[in-house]
Scaffold this active site. Structure first.
Site, PDB file in Angstrom:
ATOM      1  N   TYR A 165       0.843  -1.205   0.000  1.00  0.00           N
ATOM      2  CA  TYR A 165       0.000   0.000   0.000  1.00  0.00           C
ATOM      3  C   TYR A 165       0.876   1.252   0.000  1.00  0.00           C
ATOM      4  O   TYR A 165       0.772   2.097  -0.883  1.00  0.00           O
ATOM      5  CB  TYR A 165      -0.904  -0.046   1.229  1.00  0.00           C
ATOM      6  CG  TYR A 165      -1.913   1.073   1.303  1.00  0.00           C
ATOM      7  CD1 TYR A 165      -2.957   1.154   0.378  1.00  0.00           C
ATOM      8  CD2 TYR A 165      -1.844   2.034   2.302  1.00  0.00           C
ATOM      9  CE1 TYR A 165      -3.901   2.176   0.456  1.00  0.00           C
ATOM     10  CE2 TYR A 165      -2.783   3.055   2.380  1.00  0.00           C
ATOM     11  CZ  TYR A 165      -3.809   3.117   1.461  1.00  0.00           C
ATOM     12  OH  TYR A 165      -4.740   4.121   1.547  1.00  0.00           O
ATOM     13  N   ASP A 166       1.757   1.345   1.015  1.00  0.00           N
ATOM     14  CA  ASP A 166       2.565   2.567   1.170  1.00  0.00           C
ATOM     15  C   ASP A 166       3.384   2.849  -0.094  1.00  0.00           C
ATOM     16  O   ASP A 166       3.410   3.971  -0.599  1.00  0.00           O
ATOM     17  CB  ASP A 166       3.566   2.427   2.328  1.00  0.00           C
ATOM     18  CG  ASP A 166       2.920   2.080   3.651  1.00  0.00           C
ATOM     19  OD1 ASP A 166       1.688   1.917   3.684  1.00  0.00           O
ATOM     20  OD2 ASP A 166       3.641   1.962   4.654  1.00  0.00           O
ATOM     21  N   GLY A 209      -2.895   0.337  22.907  1.00  0.00           N
ATOM     22  CA  GLY A 209      -3.872   1.366  22.540  1.00  0.00           C
ATOM     23  C   GLY A 209      -3.337   2.786  22.672  1.00  0.00           C
ATOM     24  O   GLY A 209      -4.064   3.754  22.450  1.00  0.00           O
TER      25      GLY A 209
END
Ligand code: UDP
Length: 318
Positions: A145-146, A207
């Site tokens: 993708y990148d 997170g």
């Protein structure tokens, strides 16, 4: 009057861009090319406009004898689990898609491309200006993708430099909102669909990694302004995003509260998960002084949750 082609027009962002294009009175014809790999026909099923034409095809092998005044290239998966599963196809959609679409551009036409903030990889500077070269692993699991976005940028900017091609490239940061696939796999839609289905919300890692979450209407508004401005002396790629950076855990906790306390579970991080991401909007403010993100993530996530709730109820009733 303009003839316009958009690849990926049945996708999440593409379908919203189609709605904006159809508001333009100078658009005579809008051809949407989509192979429905990650796009959904449901995203464009509401369109009732004689100017609108849907073609189900891979962009890189699109058959057309027609040429277009404006081309928008959005065909690509954008969610890590989807592009990581089919890297070759991802590279092909972006890069070979751009080659094919360049053949279909009229002389003097405009080529618009949605790149990505993923060109910055796991950034070492924050916020990221367009001039930041990024930290991308060209053999890593996100590289299809990148790097295909980066290479497509290279193709377009080199054609701008050597042939004066009229190029507009945007680099969207994390975008969420209505028309995301329920099985898309990205954070906001995942948290919402998990919570609504009574499943635990999955937070990857601790997170504490952060993103800048942009609501679809704000992001597409930015795209439309930059893509459609007639004259600008800005020639480079443009960051478009919300510059309020918020941790993944905070978003998960907010979704949990909205649905009345869904549990949160922690799972291993995906490979090479970027630690942070925030746009430097200096250039966006210069090019589009009247544009800004108006929807806070609290409002946007609540609206997205409402949309998913309604579409899940409608789906269950069918
Ligand atoms: N993420 C998460 N749980 C999920 C989906 C994503 O904790 O169910 C995290 C992911 O690891 C990343 C962030 O949320 O740190 C944003 O991921 P997303 O796939 O939405 O976009 P990315 O910025 O990675 O392309």
């Amino acid at each position: 009057m303009k003839s316009v082609l958009i690849s990926g027009g049945a996708g999440f962002i593409g379908s919203h861009l189609c709605d904006r294009l159809l508001l333009r009175t100078d658009v005579q014809k809008l051809v949407v090319v989509d192979n429905l790999w990650t796009g959904l026909f449901a995203n464009i099923a509401h369109v009732r406009d004689p100017r609108f034409h849907f073609v189900k095809s891979d962009v890189e092998t699109l058959q057309s004898s027609e040429k277009f005044d404006e081309i928008y290239h959005l065909a690509s998966p954008a969610s890590p689990p989807w592009y990581m599963k089919e890297p070759q196809r991802t590279i092909s959609a972006n890069l070979l898609g751009a080659f094919r679409l360049l053949d279909l551009l009229k002389k003097g036409g405009r080529f618009c491309f949605t790149s990505t903030s993923e060109v910055y990889g796991d950034p070492l500077v924050s916020p990221q200006p367009e001039s930041y070269k990024g930290q991308v692993d060209c053999t890593g699991p996100r590289s299809s993708y990148d790097e295909s976005k980066r290479c497509t940028e290279s193709l377009l900017f080199e054609l701008q430099r050597t042939r004066g091609l009229d190029v507009r490239v945007v680099r969207p940061f994390n975008t969420y909102g209505p028309r995301t696939r329920p099985d898309d796999g990205r954070a906001v839609s995942n948290f919402i669909t998990q919570a609504l289905a009574g499943r635990p919300i999955t937070v990857f890692g601790d997170g504490m990694q952060s993103r800048s979450w942009g609501y679809i209407d704000d992001i597409v508004d930015g795209f439309a302004r930059y893509f459609w401005i007639e004259e600008t002396d800005y020639r480079g790629p443009l960051n478009v995003g919300n510059d309020r950076e918020i941790s993944v855990l905070e978003v998960a906790q907010y979704v949990s509260r909205l649905v009345g306390g869904a549990p949160i579970v922690f799972e291993p991080s995906p490979p090479q998960d970027p630690t942070n991401r925030r746009p430097d909007l200096t250039n966006a403010n210069y090019v589009m002084p009247d544009w800004s993100c108006k929807v806070s993530y609290e409002q946007g996530v609540a609206m997205t949750l409402d949309w998913f709730r309604k579409s899940m109820t409608a789906g269950a009733a069918e």
